[in-house]
Write a protein that holds these residues in place. Structure first.
Motif, PDB file in Angstrom:
ATOM      1  N   ILE A 316       0.834  -1.200   0.000  1.00  0.00           N
ATOM      2  CA  ILE A 316       0.000   0.000   0.000  1.00  0.00           C
ATOM      3  C   ILE A 316       0.869   1.250   0.000  1.00  0.00           C
ATOM      4  CG2 ILE A 316      -1.611   1.356   1.400  1.00  0.00           C
ATOM      5  CD1 ILE A 316      -2.863  -1.286   2.306  1.00  0.00           C
ATOM      6  N   ILE A 317       1.914   1.242   0.835  1.00  0.00           N
ATOM      7  CA  ILE A 317       2.798   2.407   0.957  1.00  0.00           C
ATOM      8  C   ILE A 317       3.508   2.684  -0.360  1.00  0.00           C
ATOM      9  CG2 ILE A 317       4.903   3.275   2.079  1.00  0.00           C
ATOM     10  CD1 ILE A 317       3.979   1.742   4.597  1.00  0.00           C
ATOM     11  N   LEU A 318       4.042   1.628  -0.990  1.00  0.00           N
ATOM     12  CA  LEU A 318       4.807   1.811  -2.223  1.00  0.00           C
ATOM     13  C   LEU A 318       3.915   2.167  -3.407  1.00  0.00           C
ATOM     14  CD1 LEU A 318       7.421  -1.092  -1.981  1.00  0.00           C
ATOM     15  CD2 LEU A 318       7.705   1.308  -1.376  1.00  0.00           C
ATOM     16  N   SER A 319       2.747   1.525  -3.497  1.00  0.00           N
ATOM     17  CA  SER A 319       1.873   1.772  -4.644  1.00  0.00           C
ATOM     18  C   SER A 319       1.175   3.129  -4.554  1.00  0.00           C
ATOM     19  CB  SER A 319       0.827   0.660  -4.779  1.00  0.00           C
ATOM     20  OG  SER A 319       0.028   0.590  -3.623  1.00  0.00           O
ATOM     21  N   SER A 320       0.992   3.636  -3.335  1.00  0.00           N
ATOM     22  CA  SER A 320       0.343   4.941  -3.182  1.00  0.00           C
ATOM     23  C   SER A 320       1.327   6.084  -3.302  1.00  0.00           C
ATOM     24  CB  SER A 320      -0.365   5.030  -1.820  1.00  0.00           C
ATOM     25  OG  SER A 320       0.559   4.949  -0.764  1.00  0.00           O
ATOM     26  N   GLY A 321       2.614   5.768  -3.395  1.00  0.00           N
ATOM     27  CA  GLY A 321       3.623   6.810  -3.527  1.00  0.00           C
ATOM     28  C   GLY A 321       4.179   7.228  -2.181  1.00  0.00           C
ATOM     29  N   SER A 322       5.311   7.857  -2.203  1.00  0.00           N
ATOM     30  CA  SER A 322       5.957   8.274  -0.957  1.00  0.00           C
ATOM     31  C   SER A 322       5.458   9.654  -0.544  1.00  0.00           C
ATOM     32  CB  SER A 322       7.474   8.299  -1.130  1.00  0.00           C
ATOM     33  OG  SER A 322       7.844   9.205  -2.142  1.00  0.00           O
ATOM     34  N   LEU A 323       5.370   9.841   0.751  1.00  0.00           N
ATOM     35  CA  LEU A 323       5.013  11.154   1.261  1.00  0.00           C
ATOM     36  C   LEU A 323       6.173  12.111   1.045  1.00  0.00           C
ATOM     37  CD1 LEU A 323       3.401  10.027   4.618  1.00  0.00           C
ATOM     38  CD2 LEU A 323       2.221  11.353   2.868  1.00  0.00           C
ATOM     39  N   PRO A 324       5.892  13.359   0.682  1.00  0.00           N
ATOM     40  CA  PRO A 324       6.982  14.317   0.487  1.00  0.00           C
ATOM     41  C   PRO A 324       7.662  14.712   1.791  1.00  0.00           C
ATOM     42  CG  PRO A 324       4.868  15.417   0.293  1.00  0.00           C
ATOM     43  CD  PRO A 324       4.586  13.948   0.394  1.00  0.00           C
ATOM     44  N   ALA A 325       6.978  14.434   2.923  1.00  0.00           N
ATOM     45  CA  ALA A 325       7.538  14.766   4.238  1.00  0.00           C
ATOM     46  C   ALA A 325       6.897  13.853   5.281  1.00  0.00           C
ATOM     47  CB  ALA A 325       7.268  16.223   4.579  1.00  0.00           C
ATOM     48  N   PRO A 326       7.591  13.577   6.385  1.00  0.00           N
ATOM     49  CA  PRO A 326       6.986  12.760   7.445  1.00  0.00           C
ATOM     50  C   PRO A 326       5.767  13.448   8.048  1.00  0.00           C
ATOM     51  CG  PRO A 326       9.370  12.982   7.753  1.00  0.00           C
ATOM     52  CD  PRO A 326       8.981  13.946   6.686  1.00  0.00           C
ATOM     53  N   LEU A 327       4.856  12.623   8.576  1.00  0.00           N
ATOM     54  CA  LEU A 327       3.663  13.135   9.250  1.00  0.00           C
ATOM     55  C   LEU A 327       3.756  12.844  10.739  1.00  0.00           C
ATOM     56  CD1 LEU A 327       0.867  11.929   6.785  1.00  0.00           C
ATOM     57  CD2 LEU A 327       1.872  14.198   6.923  1.00  0.00           C
ATOM     58  N   LYS A 328       3.472  13.845  11.542  1.00  0.00           N
ATOM     59  CA  LYS A 328       3.471  13.671  12.999  1.00  0.00           C
ATOM     60  C   LYS A 328       2.031  13.723  13.493  1.00  0.00           C
ATOM     61  CE  LYS A 328       7.913  16.098  13.404  1.00  0.00           C
ATOM     62  NZ  LYS A 328       8.595  17.298  13.961  1.00  0.00           N
ATOM     63  N   VAL A 329       1.645  12.760  14.333  1.00  0.00           N
ATOM     64  CA  VAL A 329       0.294  12.735  14.886  1.00  0.00           C
ATOM     65  C   VAL A 329       0.235  13.725  16.047  1.00  0.00           C
ATOM     66  CG1 VAL A 329      -1.490  11.333  15.971  1.00  0.00           C
ATOM     67  CG2 VAL A 329      -0.021  10.327  14.207  1.00  0.00           C
ATOM     68  N   MET A 330      -0.543  14.790  15.868  1.00  0.00           N
ATOM     69  CA  MET A 330      -0.661  15.831  16.888  1.00  0.00           C
ATOM     70  C   MET A 330      -1.853  15.593  17.819  1.00  0.00           C
ATOM     71  SD  MET A 330       1.949  17.454  15.965  1.00  0.00           S
ATOM     72  CE  MET A 330       1.885  18.865  17.073  1.00  0.00           C
ATOM     73  N   GLU A 331      -2.899  14.969  17.284  1.00  0.00           N
ATOM     74  CA  GLU A 331      -4.083  14.679  18.093  1.00  0.00           C
ATOM     75  C   GLU A 331      -4.758  13.432  17.558  1.00  0.00           C
ATOM     76  OE1 GLU A 331      -8.374  16.718  19.409  1.00  0.00           O
ATOM     77  OE2 GLU A 331      -6.900  17.878  18.240  1.00  0.00           O
ATOM     78  N   GLU A 332      -5.289  12.653  18.471  1.00  0.00           N
ATOM     79  CA  GLU A 332      -5.934  11.396  18.081  1.00  0.00           C
ATOM     80  C   GLU A 332      -7.071  11.121  19.055  1.00  0.00           C
ATOM     81  OE1 GLU A 332      -4.738   6.683  18.566  1.00  0.00           O
ATOM     82  OE2 GLU A 332      -3.175   8.194  18.516  1.00  0.00           O
ATOM     83  N   ARG A 333      -8.247  10.821  18.515  1.00  0.00           N
ATOM     84  CA  ARG A 333      -9.358  10.482  19.401  1.00  0.00           C
ATOM     85  C   ARG A 333     -10.344   9.566  18.682  1.00  0.00           C
ATOM     86  NH1 ARG A 333     -10.725  16.114  18.461  1.00  0.00           N
ATOM     87  NH2 ARG A 333     -12.667  16.310  17.276  1.00  0.00           N
ATOM     88  N   VAL A 334     -11.115   8.845  19.488  1.00  0.00           N
ATOM     89  CA  VAL A 334     -12.128   7.932  18.955  1.00  0.00           C
ATOM     90  C   VAL A 334     -13.490   8.401  19.433  1.00  0.00           C
ATOM     91  CG1 VAL A 334     -12.990   5.562  18.935  1.00  0.00           C
ATOM     92  CG2 VAL A 334     -10.528   5.986  18.929  1.00  0.00           C
ATOM     93  N   VAL A 335     -14.415   8.539  18.497  1.00  0.00           N
ATOM     94  CA  VAL A 335     -15.792   8.910  18.824  1.00  0.00           C
ATOM     95  C   VAL A 335     -16.626   7.644  18.834  1.00  0.00           C
ATOM     96  CG1 VAL A 335     -17.807  10.251  18.117  1.00  0.00           C
ATOM     97  CG2 VAL A 335     -15.507  11.167  17.749  1.00  0.00           C
ATOM     98  N   GLY A 336     -17.235   7.345  19.977  1.00  0.00           N
ATOM     99  CA  GLY A 336     -18.011   6.117  20.105  1.00  0.00           C
ATOM    100  C   GLY A 336     -19.308   6.170  19.330  1.00  0.00           C
ATOM    101  N   PRO A 337     -19.808   5.007  18.868  1.00  0.00           N
ATOM    102  CA  PRO A 337     -21.069   4.971  18.106  1.00  0.00           C
ATOM    103  C   PRO A 337     -22.262   5.440  18.930  1.00  0.00           C
ATOM    104  CG  PRO A 337     -20.310   2.757  18.665  1.00  0.00           C
ATOM    105  CD  PRO A 337     -19.203   3.678  19.016  1.00  0.00           C
TER     106      PRO A 337
END
Length: 512
Positions: A316-337
């Motif tokens: 998936i990573i190779l076929s979708s192409g490389s990111l031009p820069a790294p990504l940093k996760v600044m915020e992450e949350r899960v919304v319950g159903p």
């Protein structure tokens, strides 16, 4: 008063379209699956309605600049063009080169300009500075973030995740909303890799061999450190197809484009006996020994420790192409159903009460004509849901607020028409003539008032993002549809009511 058969059929067809494309969104799954394929379109629910994962990512723009400067390969470029220099250093926002002779400055400026027009060159004594000017940097920032969004979207699409919402926020942030995905860890791991694939030659093992001016990289599976030639021989941009295989061991096979095939053939023929490192995100995945020239541009990346899931993720990573820069996760949350279900219930209540109060007002104010407006209002909502379903729009909580607001806006046109009819009746016009003039003379006011609101919705959509856009879409569509229902559906109802009657006096809201 005349309402043509063609116009009648067109209005009825549009109303049928509304019913056909809005009802499936409210059917149970077992009934929905039995519908014809062209009616199997549901309204997509946003994160706050369906539940799921929310990620805020930051694009490491400084890393992207550093990568661009590395691609410039100053050492090789200057040597090839016989420009003398003592040393050079790559910083996060510039390259610094100490020239032997400042007379080479003009040649360097032309050389760098031909490589990348966005780069600027400055000189301080003998120290040459290669950098991006502020205006060029702003354009490049926007381009890098847009490229990152495209790669993120392709990677998420490859996982089969439905209805993702991905958009830019601010200068360097990307918001990813994944309705129905309650495990953001897997997605985060997928997005956290830049996927930058390069081919480099190994020079030896750290601790056993000696090497100068060589890069040190670690082999992913073994942890062994190797000296690596700094020159990038090939990169992921030269890949054309990537496939997963699981025979004997798990891994991916890939093919190179015409340039990559010729380059790979040249590399393998000139370096028989040496090991070629396949490096992804600055880690050596594998380093096979070159035993013969490979002329057809086909290769494999595999390891005994690689699982099928890891191989699939790598594909998936190779076929979708490389990111031009790294990504940093600044915020992450899960919304319950359950929270999403609660939001839906509150949204339904808001829309229902809006409808009831508006309907009550129209009945009290305009009686029978108020009933005609209510029928148009019902079809206004039906057509709005049908359009959202047809275009594949995502309904968000602010979008529901837009629908509730549309209830009031939708009857505005009817109010204007009815008040104009009442004015004509006061001037002594016959009922039929008053109705005709009421529709004709209210048209300009209706268009003007709705156009200003449409402009506001357009600005919200153009400059807003995420939920704000959801509000703008429902409001904008609601306004356009309300103009249609008021000027055609309401008029058609009045026409069919009055055509076989000899109405001498007309009562609208108690006034004759």
């Amino acid at each position: 008063m005349h309402f043509s058969k063609v116009k009648t059929l067109l209005v009825l067809f549009i109303c049928f379209f509304g019913i056909a494309f809005s009802v499936p969104s409210f059917l149970k799954d077992n009934v929905y699956e039995k519908l014809p394929s062209y009616f199997q379109q549901k309204i997509n629910l946003g994160l706050e309605l369906k539940g799921g994962s929310y990620l805020q990512l930051q694009v490491a723009l400084d890393e992207a600049y550093k990568t661009n400067f590395e691609k410039l390969n100053v050492r090789k470029l200057f040597k090839k063009n016989k420009i003398g220099f003592e040393d050079y250093k790559i910083d996060k926002d510039a390259i610094f080169v100490r020239l032997k002779d400042i007379k080479d400055y003009d040649n360097v400026s032309k050389l760098i300009g031909s490589f990348d027009r966005a780069l600027s060159v400055g000189l301080n004594g003998k120290v040459l500075r290669i950098y991006y000017a502020p205006n060029q940097k702003r354009e490049l920032d926007l381009k890098l973030v847009e490229q990152s969004i495209e790669v993120v979207r392709r990677r998420i699409d490859e996982t089969g995740t439905k209805e993702p919402l991905i958009y830019r926020q601010g200068v360097d942030r990307i918001i990813v909303q994944l309705p129905g995905v309650d495990d953001p860890g897997r997605v985060k791991q997928l997005l956290g890799q830049t996927g930058r694939l390069v081919f480099k030659l190994l020079s030896g093992v750290v601790g056993q061999d000696k090497a100068f001016n060589k890069e040190i990289l670690v082999e992913k599976d073994t942890g062994v450190k190797y000296y690596v030639e700094p020159e990038v021989l090939l990169s992921g941009e030269d890949l054309t197809t990537v496939k997963v295989f699981s025979e004997g061991s798990n891994g991916v096979s890939f093919e190179l484009n015409s340039f990559g095939t010729e380059r790979f053939k040249d590399i393998t023929s000139k370096n028989i006996g040496r090991r070629l490192a396949i490096v992804i995100d600055n880690k050596i995945v594998t380093a096979p020994k070159i035993t013969q020239a490979i002329p057809y541009g086909q290769a494999m990346i595999s390891s005994e420790k690689t699982t099928l899931e890891e191989a699939t993720r790598l594909k998936i990573i190779l076929s979708s192409g490389s990111l031009p820069a790294p990504l940093k996760v600044m915020e992450e949350r899960v919304v319950g159903p359950s929270l999403g279900a609660d939001s839906i219930e509150h949204g339904k209540a808001a829309v229902l009460w809006s409808f009831i109060l508006v309907a009550a007002f129209m009945l009290l104010a305009y009686r029978l004509f108020g009933f005609f407006a209510i029928v148009s209002l019902v079809f206004n909502v039906v057509l709005l849901f049908a359009t959202l379903s047809f275009i594949g729009a995502t309904l968000t909580l602010p979008g529901i607020a837009g629908i509730a607001l549309t209830m009031g806006v939708a009857v505005d046109a009817n109010v204007l028409i009815y008040e104009r009819i009442k004015e004509e009746l006061r001037f002594g016009m016959k009922p039929v003539r008053a109705i005709i003039l009421g529709f004709e003379r209210a048209m300009t006011t209706i268009v003007d008032s709705n156009l200003t609101t449409l402009i506001g919705a357009f600005i919200l959509y153009e400059f807003g993002s995420g939920p704000i856009r959801g509000f703008a879409v429902t409001l904008g569509l609601g306004i356009v549809i309300s103009m249609f229902t008021a000027l055609t559906l309401t008029q058609m109802q009045i026409y069919f009511w009055i055509r076989n009657r000899k109405v001498e006096k007309l009562s609208i809201g108690g006034r004759k």
